[in-house]
Design an enzyme around this catalytic site. Structure first.
Site, mmCIF file in Angstrom:
data_model
loop_
_atom_site.group_PDB
_atom_site.id
_atom_site.type_symbol
_atom_site.label_atom_id
_atom_site.label_comp_id
_atom_site.label_asym_id
_atom_site.label_seq_id
_atom_site.Cartn_x
_atom_site.Cartn_y
_atom_site.Cartn_z
ATOM 1 N N LYS A 80 1.108 -58.696 -5.232
ATOM 2 C CA LYS A 80 1.072 -57.643 -4.204
ATOM 3 C C LYS A 80 2.495 -57.328 -3.708
ATOM 4 C CE LYS A 80 -3.472 -56.925 -3.904
ATOM 5 N NZ LYS A 80 -4.105 -55.654 -4.254
ATOM 6 N N SER A 103 -17.879 -52.513 -6.511
ATOM 7 C CA SER A 103 -18.238 -53.339 -5.336
ATOM 8 C C SER A 103 -17.193 -53.178 -4.236
ATOM 9 C CB SER A 103 -18.333 -54.818 -5.748
ATOM 10 O OG SER A 103 -17.061 -55.272 -6.194
ATOM 11 N N SER A 149 -2.144 -55.517 0.691
ATOM 12 C CA SER A 149 -2.747 -56.624 1.441
ATOM 13 C C SER A 149 -1.707 -57.104 2.445
ATOM 14 C CB SER A 149 -3.068 -57.752 0.460
ATOM 15 O OG SER A 149 -3.321 -58.966 1.118
ATOM 16 N N ASP A 189 -10.745 -48.750 -17.020
ATOM 17 C CA ASP A 189 -10.226 -50.116 -16.917
ATOM 18 C C ASP A 189 -8.721 -49.997 -16.702
ATOM 19 O OD1 ASP A 189 -9.173 -52.636 -17.350
ATOM 20 O OD2 ASP A 189 -10.424 -53.089 -19.093
ATOM 21 N N TYR A 193 -1.146 -64.440 -6.401
ATOM 22 C CA TYR A 193 -1.757 -63.207 -5.872
ATOM 23 C C TYR A 193 -0.746 -62.509 -4.960
ATOM 24 C CZ TYR A 193 -4.848 -60.178 -3.149
ATOM 25 O OH TYR A 193 -5.425 -59.091 -2.526
ATOM 26 N N LEU A 248 -9.613 -39.662 -6.980
ATOM 27 C CA LEU A 248 -9.995 -40.657 -7.986
ATOM 28 C C LEU A 248 -9.770 -42.051 -7.415
ATOM 29 C CD1 LEU A 248 -9.757 -40.694 -11.726
ATOM 30 C CD2 LEU A 248 -8.765 -42.639 -10.542
ATOM 31 N N GLY A 260 -11.931 -49.205 -9.383
ATOM 32 C CA GLY A 260 -12.634 -50.418 -8.939
ATOM 33 C C GLY A 260 -13.742 -50.162 -7.932
ATOM 34 N N CYS A 261 -14.708 -49.259 -8.312
ATOM 35 C CA CYS A 261 -15.756 -48.875 -7.348
ATOM 36 C C CYS A 261 -17.081 -49.606 -7.555
ATOM 37 C CB CYS A 261 -16.000 -47.367 -7.417
ATOM 38 S SG CYS A 261 -14.577 -46.415 -6.894
ATOM 39 N N ILE A 297 -14.522 -52.841 -1.323
ATOM 40 C CA ILE A 297 -13.761 -51.799 -0.625
ATOM 41 C C ILE A 297 -13.814 -50.473 -1.402
ATOM 42 C CG2 ILE A 297 -11.439 -51.161 0.168
ATOM 43 C CD1 ILE A 297 -10.898 -54.196 0.601
HETATM 44 N N1 LIG Z 1 -11.312 -58.851 0.175
HETATM 45 C C1 LIG Z 1 -10.167 -59.111 0.754
HETATM 46 O O1 LIG Z 1 -10.036 -60.039 1.582
HETATM 47 C C2 LIG Z 1 -8.979 -58.240 0.471
HETATM 48 C C3 LIG Z 1 -8.888 -57.457 -0.662
HETATM 49 N N2 LIG Z 1 -7.758 -56.694 -0.880
HETATM 50 C C4 LIG Z 1 -7.640 -55.849 -2.068
HETATM 51 O O2 LIG Z 1 -8.670 -54.877 -2.049
HETATM 52 C C5 LIG Z 1 -8.951 -54.448 -3.373
HETATM 53 C C6 LIG Z 1 -10.456 -54.438 -3.593
HETATM 54 O O3 LIG Z 1 -10.948 -55.755 -3.486
HETATM 55 P P1 LIG Z 1 -12.381 -56.119 -2.861
HETATM 56 O O4 LIG Z 1 -13.183 -54.922 -2.686
HETATM 57 O O5 LIG Z 1 -12.157 -57.015 -1.724
HETATM 58 O O6 LIG Z 1 -12.952 -57.048 -4.047
HETATM 59 P P2 LIG Z 1 -14.134 -56.859 -5.088
HETATM 60 O O7 LIG Z 1 -14.028 -58.036 -5.979
HETATM 61 O O8 LIG Z 1 -15.407 -56.599 -4.386
HETATM 62 O O9 LIG Z 1 -13.727 -55.525 -5.875
HETATM 63 C C7 LIG Z 1 -12.703 -55.489 -6.808
HETATM 64 C C8 LIG Z 1 -12.957 -54.300 -7.712
HETATM 65 O O10 LIG Z 1 -11.881 -54.221 -8.660
HETATM 66 C C9 LIG Z 1 -12.469 -54.054 -9.924
HETATM 67 N N3 LIG Z 1 -11.601 -54.439 -11.033
HETATM 68 C C10 LIG Z 1 -11.096 -55.653 -11.349
HETATM 69 N N4 LIG Z 1 -10.377 -55.581 -12.477
HETATM 70 C C11 LIG Z 1 -10.431 -54.284 -12.893
HETATM 71 C C12 LIG Z 1 -9.898 -53.568 -13.990
HETATM 72 N N5 LIG Z 1 -9.166 -54.169 -14.937
HETATM 73 N N6 LIG Z 1 -10.132 -52.226 -14.082
HETATM 74 C C13 LIG Z 1 -10.890 -51.595 -13.154
HETATM 75 N N7 LIG Z 1 -11.444 -52.224 -12.115
HETATM 76 C C14 LIG Z 1 -11.221 -53.557 -11.987
HETATM 77 C C15 LIG Z 1 -13.743 -54.880 -9.888
HETATM 78 O O11 LIG Z 1 -14.581 -54.506 -10.968
HETATM 79 P P3 LIG Z 1 -15.570 -55.532 -11.727
HETATM 80 O O12 LIG Z 1 -16.835 -55.509 -10.928
HETATM 81 O O13 LIG Z 1 -15.726 -54.919 -13.084
HETATM 82 O O14 LIG Z 1 -14.894 -56.863 -11.737
HETATM 83 C C16 LIG Z 1 -14.244 -54.454 -8.525
HETATM 84 O O15 LIG Z 1 -14.878 -53.206 -8.595
HETATM 85 C C17 LIG Z 1 -8.178 -55.391 -4.299
HETATM 86 O O16 LIG Z 1 -7.008 -54.734 -4.744
HETATM 87 C C18 LIG Z 1 -7.813 -56.565 -3.395
HETATM 88 O O17 LIG Z 1 -6.630 -57.184 -3.810
HETATM 89 C C19 LIG Z 1 -6.733 -56.653 0.023
HETATM 90 C C20 LIG Z 1 -6.781 -57.399 1.155
HETATM 91 C C21 LIG Z 1 -7.887 -58.257 1.460
HETATM 92 C C1 LIG Z 2 -4.535 -70.729 6.150
HETATM 93 C C2 LIG Z 2 -3.585 -69.977 7.002
HETATM 94 C C3 LIG Z 2 -3.547 -68.628 7.020
HETATM 95 C C4 LIG Z 2 -4.438 -67.937 6.071
HETATM 96 C C5 LIG Z 2 -4.630 -66.667 5.841
HETATM 97 C C6 LIG Z 2 -5.575 -66.109 4.923
HETATM 98 C C7 LIG Z 2 -6.616 -66.950 4.319
HETATM 99 C C8 LIG Z 2 -5.473 -64.795 4.637
HETATM 100 C C9 LIG Z 2 -6.250 -64.114 3.672
HETATM 101 C C10 LIG Z 2 -5.939 -62.860 3.324
HETATM 102 C C11 LIG Z 2 -6.542 -62.176 2.214
HETATM 103 C C12 LIG Z 2 -7.769 -62.676 1.590
HETATM 104 C C13 LIG Z 2 -5.908 -61.106 1.711
HETATM 105 C C14 LIG Z 2 -6.292 -60.411 0.539
HETATM 106 O O1 LIG Z 2 -5.548 -59.622 -0.001
HETATM 107 C C15 LIG Z 2 -2.638 -67.904 7.952
HETATM 108 C C16 LIG Z 2 -3.360 -66.905 8.817
HETATM 109 C C17 LIG Z 2 -1.579 -67.183 7.162
HETATM 110 C C18 LIG Z 2 -1.940 -68.824 8.950
HETATM 111 C C19 LIG Z 2 -1.555 -70.100 8.375
HETATM 112 C C20 LIG Z 2 -2.713 -70.813 7.859
#
Ligand SMILES: NC(=O)C1=CN([C@@H]2O[C@H](COP(=O)(O)OP(=O)(O)OC[C@H]3O[C@@H](n4cnc5c(N)ncnc54)[C@H](OP(=O)(O)O)[C@@H]3O)[C@@H](O)[C@H]2O)C=CC1
Ligand SMILES: CC1=C(/C=C/C(C)=C/C=C/C(C)=C/C=O)C(C)(C)CCC1
Length: 317
Positions: A161, A16, A144, A67, A157, A10, A13-14, A18
């Protein structure tokens, strides 16, 4: 319905990013080892997933509404699954929040915790008792690098996490006693709607109550660096899906799984100096002293990632 021998997975959040890619990757497994229950809070958003799943839709992949912020929705979804049997739970749903803390209301902050922290807790609470009875299961959490290392202007954020990492680090010990595995996936930047949504939110931001100097640091120093970092280090959702599949299929899945070797030295800083000074000073210098030279900084970071550190990440290949 799952065939005997198929693992029921299961995923939250599918709609969009990841979650969508993990669902499709597992549903298209060559040996058809997975019965994927792809969930999303709004089934009107199913088209992208259905298209990407192709032939697998209706066979190895089915859809259910869920949700993570609603007790009722979570219960209803799990009760709809045969015998409430889930072998692998992937907590992927999450939302971002970026900007100076002074301009963010407590309500917005609570929304992030409600999804990223309590959403995961709610799912684990619902699924864990059945896994305990069966003495088997694997729970994965999309954390993350920001679950391990704070990043300026991502304060809330990051905190959500970190909260989840702390919760899971504690739970992992109890779950091990019941033969249930718990794994964190820790990506750095990934090109998804997460990035787009955050940039859209930032464009609309008005910064009430924030002094001009902080707004300038955010807009003129942090944002350009962050865009550079997404460009230089960004992975695809497919990379993260492949890493996640590897973790699922490992005989002894690790608890922590960084997906981007370029982040290993950044995360290592806090363990190299327990006073925290090394990481705080390095981040300060990277942003405020080397910010305009971020491209060069990125190259240095790449060099710092020696092969021994690289071995400690889970690569998509
Ligand atoms: N992108 C990145 O740089 C990074 C992302 N992550 C983590 O990866 C995960 C997926 O994010 P990512 O694919 O990037 O982002 P997206 O915004 O593409 O996907 C997020 C998903 O979470 C869903 N969601 C949000 N709120 C809820 C809820 N209440 N119940 C069920 N589903 C929900 C969204 O649904 P809806 O379309 O309905 O909003 C969407 O399907 C997150 O946990 C994010 O924190 C971690 C590291 C980096
Ligand atoms: C600006 C900046 C940084 C930014 C990192 C970023 C932007 C990371 C994004 C991560 C995401 C989006 C995680 C999602 O969960 C570093 C590398 C720490 C180095 C110091 C300066």
């Amino acid at each position: 319905m799952a065939n005997s021998g198929q693992k029921v997975v299961l995923i939250t959040g599918c709609s969009s990013g990841i979650g969508l890619r993990i669902a499709v990757t597992l549903a298209k497994d060559e040996k058809k080892r997975y019965h994927v229950i792809a969930t999303m809070r709004d089934l009107k958003k199913k088209d992208k997933l259905v298209e990407a799943a192709g032939d697998a839709y209706g066979k190895t992949l089915i859809l259910l509404p869920l949700d993570v912020c609603s007790d009722e929705s979570v219960k209803q979804c799990i009760n709809n699954i045969k015998d409430r049997h889930i072998d692998i739970l992937i907590n992927n749903a999450g939302v971002g929040l970026l900007g100076p803390v002074e301009s963010i209301s407590i309500e917005e902050m609570k929304r992030v915790f409600e999804t990223n922290f309590f959403g995961v807790v709610r799912m684990i609470k619902e699924v864990m008792p059945d896994m305990k009875k069966r003495r088997s299961g694997h729970i994965l959490v999309m954390s993350s690098v920001m679950g391990l290392q704070g990043v300026v202007f991502n304060d809330v954020y990051t905190a959500s996490k970190f909260a989840m990492e702390g919760f899971c680090e504690s739970m992992a010990v109890q779950l091990m006693k019941f033969n249930i595995r718990l794994s964190m996936i820790e990506p750095g930047p990934v090109h998804t709607e997460f990035e787009t949504k955050m940039m859209e939110d930032v464009a609309k931001m008005e910064y009430p109550g924030v002094d001009a100097e902080t707004v300038r640091y955010f807009k003129d120093v942090y944002l350009p660096s962050s865009i550079d970092i997404f460009e230089a280090m960004g992975q695809t959702p497919d990379d993260i899906a492949k890493c996640t599949k590897k973790v699922i299929e490992s005989n002894s899945p690790r608890f922590r799984n960084l997906t981007n070797s370029l982040y290993t030295p950044i995360v290592a800083l806090k363990y190299a100096d327990e006073t925290g000074g090394l990481s705080v000073n390095t981040f300060y210098n990277l942003l405020f002293n080397f910010g305009p030279l971020m491209h060069i900084t990125m190259s240095i970071l790449k060099c710092l990632t020696c092969s021994c550190l690289r071995r400690r990440t889970v690569s998509p290949n």
